[in-house]
Design a protein around this motif. Structure first.
Motif, PDB file in Angstrom:
ATOM      1  N   SER A   1       0.823  -1.213   0.000  1.00 45.26           N
ATOM      2  CA  SER A   1       0.000   0.000   0.000  1.00 45.26           C
ATOM      3  C   SER A   1       0.857   1.262   0.000  1.00 45.26           C
ATOM      4  O   SER A   1       0.393   2.333  -0.377  1.00 45.26           O
ATOM      5  CB  SER A   1      -0.939   0.008   1.214  1.00 45.26           C
ATOM      6  OG  SER A   1      -0.196   0.178   2.419  1.00 45.26           O
ATOM      7  N   GLN A   2       2.110   1.145   0.424  1.00 49.21           N
ATOM      8  CA  GLN A   2       3.003   2.291   0.456  1.00 49.21           C
ATOM      9  C   GLN A   2       3.837   2.432  -0.812  1.00 49.21           C
ATOM     10  O   GLN A   2       4.599   3.384  -0.947  1.00 49.21           O
ATOM     11  CB  GLN A   2       3.941   2.177   1.675  1.00 49.21           C
ATOM     12  CG  GLN A   2       3.200   2.169   3.006  1.00 49.21           C
ATOM     13  CD  GLN A   2       4.135   1.882   4.178  1.00 49.21           C
ATOM     14  OE1 GLN A   2       5.332   2.109   4.099  1.00 49.21           O
ATOM     15  NE2 GLN A   2       3.569   1.371   5.262  1.00 49.21           N
ATOM     16  N   LYS A   3       3.667   1.479  -1.743  1.00 48.60           N
ATOM     17  CA  LYS A   3       4.425   1.503  -2.995  1.00 48.60           C
ATOM     18  C   LYS A   3       3.572   2.085  -4.116  1.00 48.60           C
ATOM     19  O   LYS A   3       2.377   1.785  -4.225  1.00 48.60           O
ATOM     20  CB  LYS A   3       4.867   0.085  -3.384  1.00 48.60           C
ATOM     21  CG  LYS A   3       5.663  -0.646  -2.311  1.00 48.60           C
ATOM     22  CD  LYS A   3       7.074  -0.113  -2.191  1.00 48.60           C
ATOM     23  CE  LYS A   3       7.898  -0.491  -3.405  1.00 48.60           C
ATOM     24  NZ  LYS A   3       9.310  -0.065  -3.253  1.00 48.60           N
ATOM     25  N   LYS A   4       4.181   2.897  -4.959  1.00 49.95           N
ATOM     26  CA  LYS A   4       3.465   3.400  -6.127  1.00 49.95           C
ATOM     27  C   LYS A   4       3.201   2.279  -7.111  1.00 49.95           C
ATOM     28  O   LYS A   4       2.169   2.248  -7.789  1.00 49.95           O
ATOM     29  CB  LYS A   4       4.281   4.509  -6.805  1.00 49.95           C
ATOM     30  CG  LYS A   4       4.385   5.795  -5.984  1.00 49.95           C
ATOM     31  CD  LYS A   4       5.149   6.857  -6.740  1.00 49.95           C
ATOM     32  CE  LYS A   4       5.220   8.140  -5.926  1.00 49.95           C
ATOM     33  NZ  LYS A   4       5.989   9.211  -6.647  1.00 49.95           N
ATOM     34  N   SER A   5       4.148   1.360  -7.200  1.00 56.58           N
ATOM     35  CA  SER A   5       3.973   0.207  -8.079  1.00 56.58           C
ATOM     36  C   SER A   5       4.818  -0.944  -7.561  1.00 56.58           C
ATOM     37  O   SER A   5       5.782  -0.740  -6.828  1.00 56.58           O
ATOM     38  CB  SER A   5       4.404   0.551  -9.514  1.00 56.58           C
ATOM     39  OG  SER A   5       5.797   0.836  -9.565  1.00 56.58           O
ATOM     40  N   SER A   6       4.428  -2.129  -7.918  1.00 51.14           N
ATOM     41  CA  SER A   6       5.162  -3.329  -7.520  1.00 51.14           C
ATOM     42  C   SER A   6       5.067  -4.348  -8.643  1.00 51.14           C
ATOM     43  O   SER A   6       4.039  -4.429  -9.331  1.00 51.14           O
ATOM     44  CB  SER A   6       4.576  -3.904  -6.225  1.00 51.14           C
ATOM     45  OG  SER A   6       5.028  -5.220  -6.003  1.00 51.14           O
ATOM     46  N   ASN A   7       6.102  -5.129  -8.831  1.00 53.55           N
ATOM     47  CA  ASN A   7       6.107  -6.134  -9.890  1.00 53.55           C
ATOM     48  C   ASN A   7       5.672  -7.509  -9.411  1.00 53.55           C
ATOM     49  O   ASN A   7       5.776  -8.484 -10.144  1.00 53.55           O
ATOM     50  CB  ASN A   7       7.500  -6.228 -10.524  1.00 53.55           C
ATOM     51  CG  ASN A   7       7.779  -5.089 -11.482  1.00 53.55           C
ATOM     52  OD1 ASN A   7       7.337  -3.965 -11.274  1.00 53.55           O
ATOM     53  ND2 ASN A   7       8.506  -5.371 -12.549  1.00 53.55           N
ATOM     54  N   PHE A   8       5.170  -7.576  -8.167  1.00 53.51           N
ATOM     55  CA  PHE A   8       4.664  -8.853  -7.682  1.00 53.51           C
ATOM     56  C   PHE A   8       3.263  -9.115  -8.220  1.00 53.51           C
ATOM     57  O   PHE A   8       2.442  -8.203  -8.345  1.00 53.51           O
ATOM     58  CB  PHE A   8       4.628  -8.880  -6.154  1.00 53.51           C
ATOM     59  CG  PHE A   8       5.980  -9.051  -5.520  1.00 53.51           C
ATOM     60  CD1 PHE A   8       6.687 -10.226  -5.685  1.00 53.51           C
ATOM     61  CD2 PHE A   8       6.538  -8.024  -4.783  1.00 53.51           C
ATOM     62  CE1 PHE A   8       7.936 -10.381  -5.109  1.00 53.51           C
ATOM     63  CE2 PHE A   8       7.782  -8.166  -4.205  1.00 53.51           C
ATOM     64  CZ  PHE A   8       8.490  -9.346  -4.375  1.00 53.51           C
ATOM     65  N   VAL A   9       3.008 -10.374  -8.523  1.00 57.33           N
ATOM     66  CA  VAL A   9       1.698 -10.814  -8.987  1.00 57.33           C
ATOM     67  C   VAL A   9       0.958 -11.458  -7.812  1.00 57.33           C
ATOM     68  O   VAL A   9       1.497 -12.342  -7.145  1.00 57.33           O
ATOM     69  CB  VAL A   9       1.837 -11.836 -10.130  1.00 57.33           C
ATOM     70  CG1 VAL A   9       0.463 -12.340 -10.567  1.00 57.33           C
ATOM     71  CG2 VAL A   9       2.590 -11.220 -11.300  1.00 57.33           C
ATOM     72  N   GLU A  10      -0.252 -11.006  -7.544  1.00 57.72           N
ATOM     73  CA  GLU A  10      -1.091 -11.592  -6.493  1.00 57.72           C
ATOM     74  C   GLU A  10      -0.466 -11.437  -5.101  1.00 57.72           C
ATOM     75  O   GLU A  10       0.607 -10.867  -4.923  1.00 57.72           O
ATOM     76  CB  GLU A  10      -1.357 -13.088  -6.773  1.00 57.72           C
ATOM     77  CG  GLU A  10      -2.746 -13.411  -7.263  1.00 57.72           C
ATOM     78  CD  GLU A  10      -3.816 -13.230  -6.179  1.00 57.72           C
ATOM     79  OE1 GLU A  10      -3.500 -12.883  -5.028  1.00 57.72           O
ATOM     80  OE2 GLU A  10      -4.988 -13.437  -6.499  1.00 57.72           O
ATOM     81  N   LEU A  11      -1.180 -11.934  -4.100  1.00 59.90           N
ATOM     82  CA  LEU A  11      -0.672 -12.017  -2.738  1.00 59.90           C
ATOM     83  C   LEU A  11       0.305 -13.188  -2.643  1.00 59.90           C
ATOM     84  O   LEU A  11       0.314 -14.069  -3.502  1.00 59.90           O
ATOM     85  CB  LEU A  11      -1.834 -12.243  -1.768  1.00 59.90           C
ATOM     86  CG  LEU A  11      -2.821 -11.082  -1.576  1.00 59.90           C
ATOM     87  CD1 LEU A  11      -4.017 -11.562  -0.765  1.00 59.90           C
ATOM     88  CD2 LEU A  11      -2.149  -9.909  -0.885  1.00 59.90           C
TER      89      LEU A  11
END
Length: 247
Positions: free
Chosen positions: A171-181
């Protein structure tokens, strides 16, 4: 392409005042190399115990080193050679290793923010996620987290706490390259989780043996084989080794 990050923990928790270290480590491999990992680890298991099917026993660093589990009543010489063989096999895989080592004793001396088990895990997991996400963005890849489950079939409390830490981080990242939880599984069923277990035990044991009379050649050799593939962050920070080359 997608990278699989198998994650396990090691060392001891915040309440343990007798030992200094807590670890999280991730064994990372591209999905396109997943079948190669499975084949080569299966072949190693057959070499070690020809009378057992590879899927019938679990490769665990602690079992090998201490002579318990599948390695009960196995000679120390064979177990030490096994430790080195696992590192040799992993060193030939197109993989990468990420790890965070927290010195709890030094952290207590330098920070008042960490006060319990949850705080320790949050700090360590956040730092590991930062490493993994930075690597994904540099590589222009997506990633999937596969975690060694700490819950039983009767409770999911521990895994639920980890998910909350992950959600807060994301929630604190503008973007992330992780898929799903993060996905959860039991190491007995997943080769990648067994390798993550071995890695975290290797780093843990090496930190305990370093500079002591009990340190031995096989342990040092096993660690040195994997060090070129390893990005190890030490908290409090002490000249972290940064190496994003994918081998």
């Amino acid at each position: 392409m997608t990278i699989l990050f198998y994650v396990d923990e090691g060392g001891t928790g915040w309440k343990d005042m007798e030992t200094n270290f807590f670890f999280l480590a991730s064994f990372a491999i591209h999905v396109q190399h997943w079948s190669q990992m499975e084949r080569e680890v299966s072949a190693l298991k057959k070499e070690l115990f020809s009378g057992k099917e590879p899927e019938d026993w679990e490769l665990k660093g602690r079992d090998i080193w201490q002579g318990v589990g599948s390695f009960k009543k196995i000679s120390r010489e064979f177990r030490l050679q096994t430790f080195k063989k696992v590192s040799e096999a992993m060193s030939q895989l197109p993989c990468h290793i990420f790890a965070v080592q927290v010195n709890k004793k030094r952290l207590r001396e330098t920070s008042e923010d960490i006060k319990d088990e949850t705080g320790l895990y949050r700090l360590t997991f956040n730092q590991l996620l930062e490493q993994l996400d930075a690597y994904l963005k540099q590589s222009n890849e997506t990633g999937i987290l596969l975690m060694d489950s700490r819950s039983t079939q009767h409770t999911s409390i521990q895994d639920g706490r980890l998910l909350r830490v992950y959600r807060d981080w994301k929630s604190q990242k503008k973007s992330s390259n992780f898929v799903e939880l993060p996905l959860f599984g039991f190491s007995e069923f997943y080769t990648g989780l067994q390798l993550a277990d071995y890695v975290v035990y290797l780093i843990d044991r090496s930190s305990k043996e370093a500079g002591t009379a009990s340190g031995n050649t096989e342990l040092e050799e096993a660690f040195n084989l994997l060090e070129p593939k390893m990005q190890l962050l030490k908290i409090p920070i002490i000249s972290p080794k940064i190496n994003f080359e994918y081998r």
